[in-house]
Design a protein around this motif. Structure first.
Motif, short mmCIF file in Angstrom:
data_model
loop_
_atom_site.label_atom_id
_atom_site.label_comp_id
_atom_site.label_asym_id
_atom_site.label_seq_id
_atom_site.Cartn_x
_atom_site.Cartn_y
_atom_site.Cartn_z
N GLY A 253 0.87 -1.07 0.05
CA GLY A 253 0.02 0.10 0.01
C GLY A 253 0.84 1.34 0.01
N GLY A 254 2.11 1.00 0.25
CA GLY A 254 2.91 2.29 0.38
C GLY A 254 3.51 2.59 -1.28
N SER A 255 4.27 3.73 -1.30
CA SER A 255 4.61 4.55 -2.53
C SER A 255 6.27 4.70 -2.36
CB SER A 255 3.97 5.98 -2.38
OG SER A 255 2.67 5.77 -2.63
N LEU A 256 6.64 4.41 -3.76
CA LEU A 256 8.09 4.65 -4.12
C LEU A 256 8.26 5.51 -5.47
CD1 LEU A 256 9.73 1.27 -3.22
CD2 LEU A 256 10.34 3.52 -2.08
N ARG A 257 9.19 6.22 -5.42
CA ARG A 257 9.55 6.83 -6.72
C ARG A 257 11.01 6.62 -7.25
NH1 ARG A 257 10.48 13.38 -7.20
NH2 ARG A 257 9.71 13.63 -9.53
N LEU A 258 10.91 6.15 -8.47
CA LEU A 258 12.06 5.82 -9.23
C LEU A 258 12.37 6.88 -10.36
CD1 LEU A 258 11.73 2.12 -9.96
CD2 LEU A 258 12.63 3.22 -8.04
N ASN B 225 10.63 9.91 -14.30
CA ASN B 225 10.37 9.37 -13.15
C ASN B 225 9.25 8.49 -13.22
OD1 ASN B 225 11.91 11.23 -11.57
ND2 ASN B 225 10.54 12.83 -12.19
N LEU B 226 9.38 7.36 -12.28
CA LEU B 226 8.30 6.22 -12.25
C LEU B 226 7.54 6.48 -10.77
CD1 LEU B 226 6.80 4.13 -13.64
CD2 LEU B 226 7.93 2.44 -12.51
N GLN B 227 6.55 7.09 -10.72
CA GLN B 227 5.91 7.12 -9.41
C GLN B 227 4.95 5.99 -9.15
OE1 GLN B 227 6.18 9.58 -7.02
NE2 GLN B 227 4.76 8.08 -5.72
N MET B 228 5.12 5.36 -8.13
CA MET B 228 4.62 3.94 -7.83
C MET B 228 3.90 4.04 -6.48
SD MET B 228 7.61 1.23 -8.81
CE MET B 228 8.53 1.73 -7.49
N ASN B 229 2.36 4.05 -6.72
CA ASN B 229 1.56 3.99 -5.42
C ASN B 229 0.56 2.67 -5.33
OD1 ASN B 229 2.17 6.68 -5.12
ND2 ASN B 229 0.66 7.65 -6.72
N SER B 230 0.17 2.68 -4.42
CA SER B 230 -0.56 1.39 -3.85
C SER B 230 0.25 -0.14 -4.21
CB SER B 230 -1.85 1.41 -4.61
OG SER B 230 -2.65 2.42 -4.26
N LEU B 231 1.44 0.07 -3.77
CA LEU B 231 2.35 -1.00 -3.98
C LEU B 231 1.84 -2.41 -3.49
CD1 LEU B 231 5.78 0.83 -3.81
CD2 LEU B 231 4.90 -0.46 -5.89
N LYS B 232 1.95 -3.59 -4.24
CA LYS B 232 1.72 -4.68 -3.87
C LYS B 232 2.87 -5.68 -3.77
CE LYS B 232 -2.44 -4.13 -6.57
NZ LYS B 232 -3.40 -4.71 -7.70
N PRO B 233 2.66 -6.83 -2.91
CA PRO B 233 3.93 -7.88 -2.88
C PRO B 233 4.56 -8.18 -4.51
CG PRO B 233 2.49 -8.16 -1.41
CD PRO B 233 1.78 -7.00 -2.03
N GLU B 234 3.41 -8.29 -5.34
CA GLU B 234 3.77 -8.66 -6.76
C GLU B 234 4.48 -7.63 -7.34
OE1 GLU B 234 1.01 -8.68 -5.14
OE2 GLU B 234 -0.96 -8.38 -6.57
N ASP B 235 4.63 -6.53 -7.12
CA ASP B 235 5.63 -5.64 -7.76
C ASP B 235 6.82 -5.54 -7.21
OD1 ASP B 235 2.85 -2.90 -6.95
OD2 ASP B 235 3.33 -4.10 -9.00
N ALA B 236 7.20 -6.34 -6.41
CA ALA B 236 8.62 -6.33 -5.93
C ALA B 236 9.50 -7.26 -7.10
CB ALA B 236 8.64 -7.50 -4.74
N ALA B 237 10.53 -6.32 -7.37
CA ALA B 237 11.45 -7.06 -8.57
C ALA B 237 12.66 -5.98 -8.39
CB ALA B 237 10.62 -6.74 -9.82
#
Length: 126
Positions: free
Chosen positions: A15-20, A80-92
């Protein structure tokens, strides 16, 4: 010679966010079609998002639509890649890719990109 440098990534809870961020720099080329790919452990590398050289057109794979946003800054060279509502399946491991072009379209296949970053890890805890 083109250098592709990624930053961002890290650890986040579901559910958290990260920005690449990714910056491509070249002695001759200054405008790039750019994309983010990701590769999870034991899986093949897949496209996540792409943006045209002009910055006007974007692509998202279905699983990230509505949650991730790809955008340009500083003219043409930083994406930039703003990633919101992160899910375990987004891990990579997320890889930035670039191809010298100011075209109004993007590419979604790995083989269409000439230059790649080293990758940055994104970890999402359940």
């Amino acid at each position: 010679q083109v250098d592709v440098v990624e930053s961002g990534g890290g650890f986040v809870q579901t559910g958290g966010s990260l920005r690449l961020s990714c910056t491509a720099s070249g002695r001759v080329c200054h405008t790039f079609i750019m994309a983010w790919f990701r590769q999870a452990l034991g899986k093949e590398r897949e496209i996540v998002a792409a943006i045209s050289g002009s910055g006007g057109n974007t692509y998202y794979t279905d699983s990230v639509k509505g949650r991730f946003t790809i955008s340009r800054e500083n003219g043409k060279a930083t994406v930039n890649l703003q990633m919101n509502s992160l899910k375990p399946e987004d891990a990579a491991v997320y890889f930035c890719a670039a191809r010298c072009s100011d075209a109004h379209f993007y590419y979604t296949r790995q083989r269409d990109y000439d230059h790649w970053g080293q990758g940055t890890q994104v970890t999402v805890s359940p």
